[in-house]
Design an enzyme around this catalytic site. Sequence first.
Site, PDB file in Angstrom:
ATOM      1  N   ILE A   1       0.834  -1.199   0.000  1.00  0.00           N
ATOM      2  CA  ILE A   1       0.000   0.000   0.000  1.00  0.00           C
ATOM      3  C   ILE A   1       0.868   1.248   0.000  1.00  0.00           C
ATOM      4  O   ILE A   1       1.802   1.367   0.791  1.00  0.00           O
ATOM      5  CB  ILE A   1      -0.914  -0.002   1.244  1.00  0.00           C
ATOM      6  CG1 ILE A   1      -1.771  -1.271   1.239  1.00  0.00           C
ATOM      7  CG2 ILE A   1      -1.792   1.250   1.278  1.00  0.00           C
ATOM      8  CD1 ILE A   1      -2.356  -1.627   2.570  1.00  0.00           C
ATOM      9  N   CYS A   2       0.541   2.163  -0.900  1.00  0.00           N
ATOM     10  CA  CYS A   2       1.235   3.446  -0.968  1.00  0.00           C
ATOM     11  C   CYS A   2       0.413   4.446  -0.153  1.00  0.00           C
ATOM     12  O   CYS A   2      -0.589   4.976  -0.626  1.00  0.00           O
ATOM     13  CB  CYS A   2       1.358   3.886  -2.423  1.00  0.00           C
ATOM     14  SG  CYS A   2       2.254   5.422  -2.613  1.00  0.00           S
ATOM     15  N   LEU A   3       0.808   4.639   1.094  1.00  0.00           N
ATOM     16  CA  LEU A   3       0.078   5.519   2.005  1.00  0.00           C
ATOM     17  C   LEU A   3       1.102   6.289   2.833  1.00  0.00           C
ATOM     18  O   LEU A   3       1.989   5.676   3.445  1.00  0.00           O
ATOM     19  CB  LEU A   3      -0.834   4.678   2.916  1.00  0.00           C
ATOM     20  CG  LEU A   3      -1.650   5.411   3.972  1.00  0.00           C
ATOM     21  CD1 LEU A   3      -2.634   6.391   3.341  1.00  0.00           C
ATOM     22  CD2 LEU A   3      -2.406   4.419   4.848  1.00  0.00           C
TER      23      LEU A   3
END
Length: 152
Positions: A87-89
């Site tokens: 996840i790109c968070l």
Amino acid sequence: MSTPARRRLMRDFKRLQEDPPVGVSGAPSENNIMQWNAVIFGPEGTPFEDGTFKLVIEFSEEYPNKPPTVRFLSKMFHPNVYADGSICLDILQNRWSPTYDVSSILTSIQSLLDEPNPNSPANSQAAQLYQENKREYEKRVSAIVEQSWNDS
């Protein structure tokens, strides 16, 4: 062996049990407190509604000073989720703070489902559809929602 990271994870788990946020759950795997299994339910009123998405969270001994690694195990079609489920968070990278706990991580990911950041795409196809063809994007999301029901 009790370490600061393990003690903190026990506190996170206790807090998650005593005050569970709506639509998310998580617990340490049976024999390893450093690895958690979690579930995020697709938020109501979004294309992800009714989905049941499984994740794995891996903590290092440097937690909470360093963020955990979080991956979707369920298939995901989202602008900010890589093909391997990563996840790109921002809060899992450069905006991490030791004040975040498992509960806040899971609720942030749940919010991300409905509010992607197309400026930081991990899945360029999903980002493009999200911006240019919402109907097709929602159709693809519906397919992974249905698939999530069969994930065991």
